[in-house]
Motif scaffolding. Sequence first.
Motif, mmCIF file in Angstrom:
data_model
loop_
_atom_site.group_PDB
_atom_site.id
_atom_site.type_symbol
_atom_site.label_atom_id
_atom_site.label_comp_id
_atom_site.label_asym_id
_atom_site.label_seq_id
_atom_site.Cartn_x
_atom_site.Cartn_y
_atom_site.Cartn_z
ATOM 1 N N VAL C 219 -58.395 -60.649 57.161
ATOM 2 C CA VAL C 219 -57.752 -61.858 56.636
ATOM 3 C C VAL C 219 -58.566 -62.425 55.482
ATOM 4 C CG1 VAL C 219 -57.128 -64.237 57.201
ATOM 5 C CG2 VAL C 219 -56.577 -62.386 58.791
ATOM 6 N N GLY C 220 -59.909 -62.425 55.675
ATOM 7 C CA GLY C 220 -60.781 -62.928 54.610
ATOM 8 C C GLY C 220 -60.607 -62.144 53.321
ATOM 9 N N MET C 221 -60.420 -60.824 53.467
ATOM 10 C CA MET C 221 -60.226 -59.982 52.291
ATOM 11 C C MET C 221 -58.891 -60.263 51.620
ATOM 12 S SD MET C 221 -62.367 -57.477 51.398
ATOM 13 C CE MET C 221 -63.889 -56.787 51.967
ATOM 14 N N LEU C 222 -57.873 -60.534 52.462
ATOM 15 C CA LEU C 222 -56.519 -60.593 51.915
ATOM 16 C C LEU C 222 -56.168 -61.967 51.339
ATOM 17 C CD1 LEU C 222 -54.608 -58.449 54.527
ATOM 18 C CD2 LEU C 222 -55.277 -57.829 52.204
ATOM 19 N N ILE C 223 -56.726 -63.031 51.889
ATOM 20 C CA ILE C 223 -56.321 -64.375 51.436
ATOM 21 C C ILE C 223 -56.496 -64.551 49.922
ATOM 22 C CG2 ILE C 223 -57.018 -66.815 51.486
ATOM 23 C CD1 ILE C 223 -57.128 -66.643 54.470
ATOM 24 N N PRO C 224 -57.679 -64.271 49.361
ATOM 25 C CA PRO C 224 -57.785 -64.437 47.904
ATOM 26 C C PRO C 224 -56.884 -63.470 47.160
ATOM 27 C CG PRO C 224 -59.944 -64.227 48.923
ATOM 28 C CD PRO C 224 -58.935 -63.831 49.939
ATOM 29 N N TYR C 225 -56.639 -62.279 47.759
ATOM 30 C CA TYR C 225 -55.825 -61.275 47.085
ATOM 31 C C TYR C 225 -54.407 -61.790 46.886
ATOM 32 C CZ TYR C 225 -53.597 -56.793 46.149
ATOM 33 O OH TYR C 225 -52.898 -55.766 45.582
ATOM 34 N N PHE C 226 -53.884 -62.523 47.910
ATOM 35 C CA PHE C 226 -52.509 -62.994 47.796
ATOM 36 C C PHE C 226 -52.399 -64.386 47.206
ATOM 37 C CE2 PHE C 226 -51.706 -59.731 51.101
ATOM 38 C CZ PHE C 226 -50.802 -58.997 50.355
ATOM 39 N N PHE C 227 -53.356 -65.271 47.572
ATOM 40 C CA PHE C 227 -53.170 -66.682 47.210
ATOM 41 C C PHE C 227 -54.042 -67.143 46.044
ATOM 42 C CE2 PHE C 227 -52.037 -66.252 51.708
ATOM 43 C CZ PHE C 227 -50.715 -66.668 51.620
ATOM 44 N N MET C 228 -55.096 -66.386 45.722
ATOM 45 C CA MET C 228 -55.921 -66.783 44.584
ATOM 46 C C MET C 228 -56.017 -65.596 43.638
ATOM 47 S SD MET C 228 -58.514 -68.394 47.209
ATOM 48 C CE MET C 228 -59.940 -68.871 46.286
ATOM 49 N N ARG C 229 -54.844 -65.212 43.106
ATOM 50 C CA ARG C 229 -54.753 -63.982 42.350
ATOM 51 C C ARG C 229 -55.672 -63.989 41.131
ATOM 52 N NH1 ARG C 229 -51.825 -59.289 43.566
ATOM 53 N NH2 ARG C 229 -52.956 -57.861 42.241
ATOM 54 N N LYS C 230 -55.846 -65.167 40.537
ATOM 55 C CA LYS C 230 -56.698 -65.266 39.344
ATOM 56 C C LYS C 230 -58.106 -64.791 39.655
ATOM 57 C CE LYS C 230 -55.329 -68.881 36.161
ATOM 58 N NZ LYS C 230 -55.422 -70.328 36.003
ATOM 59 N N PHE C 231 -58.606 -65.270 40.806
ATOM 60 C CA PHE C 231 -59.961 -64.925 41.242
ATOM 61 C C PHE C 231 -60.082 -63.412 41.403
ATOM 62 C CE2 PHE C 231 -62.662 -64.218 45.060
ATOM 63 C CZ PHE C 231 -63.867 -64.532 44.481
ATOM 64 N N TYR C 232 -59.054 -62.811 42.037
ATOM 65 C CA TYR C 232 -59.090 -61.361 42.247
ATOM 66 C C TYR C 232 -59.026 -60.614 40.933
ATOM 67 C CZ TYR C 232 -57.598 -56.728 43.625
ATOM 68 O OH TYR C 232 -57.500 -55.376 43.755
ATOM 69 N N ASP C 233 -58.107 -61.047 40.085
ATOM 70 C CA ASP C 233 -57.919 -60.330 38.820
ATOM 71 C C ASP C 233 -59.163 -60.397 37.937
ATOM 72 O OD1 ASP C 233 -55.457 -59.502 39.486
ATOM 73 O OD2 ASP C 233 -54.386 -61.146 38.493
ATOM 74 N N SER C 234 -59.861 -61.532 37.993
ATOM 75 C CA SER C 234 -61.024 -61.670 37.123
ATOM 76 C C SER C 234 -62.135 -60.717 37.539
ATOM 77 C CB SER C 234 -61.538 -63.107 37.155
ATOM 78 O OG SER C 234 -62.128 -63.369 38.412
ATOM 79 N N MET C 235 -62.145 -60.270 38.803
ATOM 80 C CA MET C 235 -63.231 -59.431 39.266
ATOM 81 C C MET C 235 -62.897 -57.945 39.242
ATOM 82 S SD MET C 235 -64.719 -61.543 42.481
ATOM 83 C CE MET C 235 -66.432 -61.126 42.426
ATOM 84 N N GLY C 236 -61.659 -57.582 39.543
ATOM 85 C CA GLY C 236 -61.326 -56.168 39.687
ATOM 86 C C GLY C 236 -61.638 -55.721 41.102
ATOM 87 N N ALA C 237 -61.004 -54.618 41.521
ATOM 88 C CA ALA C 237 -61.053 -54.231 42.934
ATOM 89 C C ALA C 237 -62.471 -53.936 43.417
ATOM 90 C CB ALA C 237 -60.159 -53.017 43.149
ATOM 91 N N GLY C 238 -63.240 -53.141 42.659
ATOM 92 C CA GLY C 238 -64.569 -52.732 43.103
ATOM 93 C C GLY C 238 -65.482 -53.918 43.336
ATOM 94 N N ARG C 239 -65.557 -54.786 42.304
ATOM 95 C CA ARG C 239 -66.400 -55.967 42.420
ATOM 96 C C ARG C 239 -65.931 -56.859 43.555
ATOM 97 N NH1 ARG C 239 -66.288 -56.209 36.713
ATOM 98 N NH2 ARG C 239 -68.316 -55.658 35.828
#
Lengths: 253, 204, 276
Positions: C219-239
């Motif tokens: 859940v911790g991994m997925l929450i930013p992925y779905f709800f804070m997309r900007k945060f995820y996109d700024s880092m990229g998957a590996g980071r």
Amino acid sequence: MLEKMKEKVVQTQLFKSVFRHGYPDNELNQAYVVFSNIFLHIHPVKVRRSALRMRYTFCLGGITLFLFIMLAVTGIWLMFYYTPYTGLAYKNIKDIQFVIFGGNLMRDLHRFAAHGMVLFVWLHMTRVFLTGAYKAPREFNWVVGVVLLVNTLILSWTGYLLPWDQLAYWAVTVGTKMASYTPFIGQNGPWGAQLGVNPTNDLMFMMIGGTVVGQNALIRFYVLHCVVLPLVVTVFLAVHFWRIRKDGFSGPL
Amino acid sequence: MSIVADQSQNNDSGVLGPTEQGRRKFMLAAGWGVVGATLAGSTFAAYKYLFPPILYEPPTVFKIGHVTEYGLGVDERWKLKGRFWVVRNMRGIYNMISICRHLGCTPNWFPDQKRFRCPCHGSIYDVHGNVRGGPAPRTLWRGQITKDPVDGALVVNTVIRLDPNPAQTPQGLWVKEKVKEVNPFWLEHAPPAGGSCSSNRLLC
Amino acid sequence: MENKAVREIFPRDAKKSYGLVELMKGASPIVRKEPEDTVYTWPNLIMIELICALLVTAALILLVQFEHAPLRSLADPSTTPNPMRAPWYFLGLQEILVYFDPWYAGVVLPGMIIVGLMIFPYVDTNPKGVGYYTYSERKFAVFNYSFGFALWWITIVIGTYLRGLDWQWYWPWSDKLAHMNPALVTLVPLHIVFVNLLHVSKDVAKGFCDIIFLGYFAVGMLIPYFFMRKFYDSMGAGRYITFMIFFLSMMGVGLKIILRLLFNIKYIVVTPWINV
């Protein structure tokens, strides 16, 4: 009178052979004094006025380095009277504390400078973090800094086995026992026993040279504390300072 | 003919023949192989060097007298010299090594609480050596205890230790006394005259 | 001194055969660069360093007049001082060892702290906030550092002031010389709680615990992925994955400490090899 004596001294062949330039009271010699001196040349000849602001660096890294030098000096003084032998180590420390002139001062300074170094490494790291000074292109220097932090802590830990008092014995017993819980290579660690690791071939045995903390552990920690780790720290410090110059200062431009 | 063949393998021609290329590759591989073997060998030697094959450590075998010299309960007289406790219960006698199974400190025995408690991280054991609290992951060790065939005195060996397999019992924290009361870690003996286990029922 | 006009850079113009040159007083080693607001290292910086060194020396010498390096009794394997307190900088580690098994608290967690600190520059993609103190421009980074820092210092404070004989919890007002009775409640693994509450078998309860543990990370991994997309996109998957493993572990340490102190939970996940 003093001025004239200074003039005389500066003109002598001896002074010139040592310093290769005149007294640094004009700009040319102020430049020379920095780049012709091996110790000062870690600095640039000129620095930005803003870099001198105390409220940016608080001189934390410099104080850490100074404490390290102080630890080396006081440590060498202590080595004159210290024997890494379980039967003598504690008595030597008692002698240093109560009999030898200045011994107590050296021991106190060594102990508190060590505490101070740990504290100032942390403060320096916090400062670097809060000013974002670890960001590109300085990432690697931050990594070197973390290595230095770890080395500082290991130096402290190896150091307090040496007095061979109760704190020494139990801190090292607990610390090396923790190593025996390392997965795969510790006798108590997960998958350690399954791989055939036992008390005589695991990581803890390698660290203390036996199954219990004793003479072998004392001599190992002594060598690590007095020779190996200070050398490692010195090498990493050299890289750390060199990279500051090469990567550029993060401060206000 | 021979001159032409020589030229094709010579560096001067600028183009390397297949055999020359093969030889260079082989030499390169062999060179790196030697470097790798040297590094691996010296690493192994350094590793071996750090493991002394001879140890000068404190004694581990103690002759502790007869069973009758010990009363019911935990006896601390060997803690200073041998780092173990002698425990006598209604059925026999055993010993427990006074090394905390968490990180190796020496726990203290509290007769009023009937508990061993470690001053380093707060592990708590009962008189069976089972963990009653704190972070300890295993039960206290029991050392080997045998009778000297000549004079019948008890001999404790603190290196040969009973350490029940945690797979048999949940996490190894609680091990039934029956599992631990086995030879050579336990000696059967009649209870002392007038002895009563009412003060600590775990001794029954 | 700070004059905008002086700091202007004169760009070279390829079309012109001449450039602007200004004659200045003094011997500057900085050639072919724009005028800068610099001063000589000697004596300006050297004197600051010298004063710092002298102040530190003076402070230390003053300190050792009042406080002396402690020396305890001779090393004795048969008796551990009660309580055995590590030096302050290792007290955090000593306190963490109460809450976790040694393979984690003593080996894996310190290793993760070290590696986590090392990788920070590589996962922090925010280009802002270099060279000055700021909170508003890099709130999340500062929060992370402060959280870890606070965790470390809180455990140090607990170890220094709230731990007493037998490493028990002593409030500042409780009698520090009396041995406390060990807590009447025993520590239990989480699955035993489920067994008692829900009357399920041990294996089912263990399954619950595993799901809770893995679910926390998932859940911790997925929450930013779905709800804070900007945060995820700024880092990229590996980071993102690297960072989140460390982030969730750090938060998990805090959660486990709370679970232990409030609900006496010994382990969350129990396996034959490792317990967390």
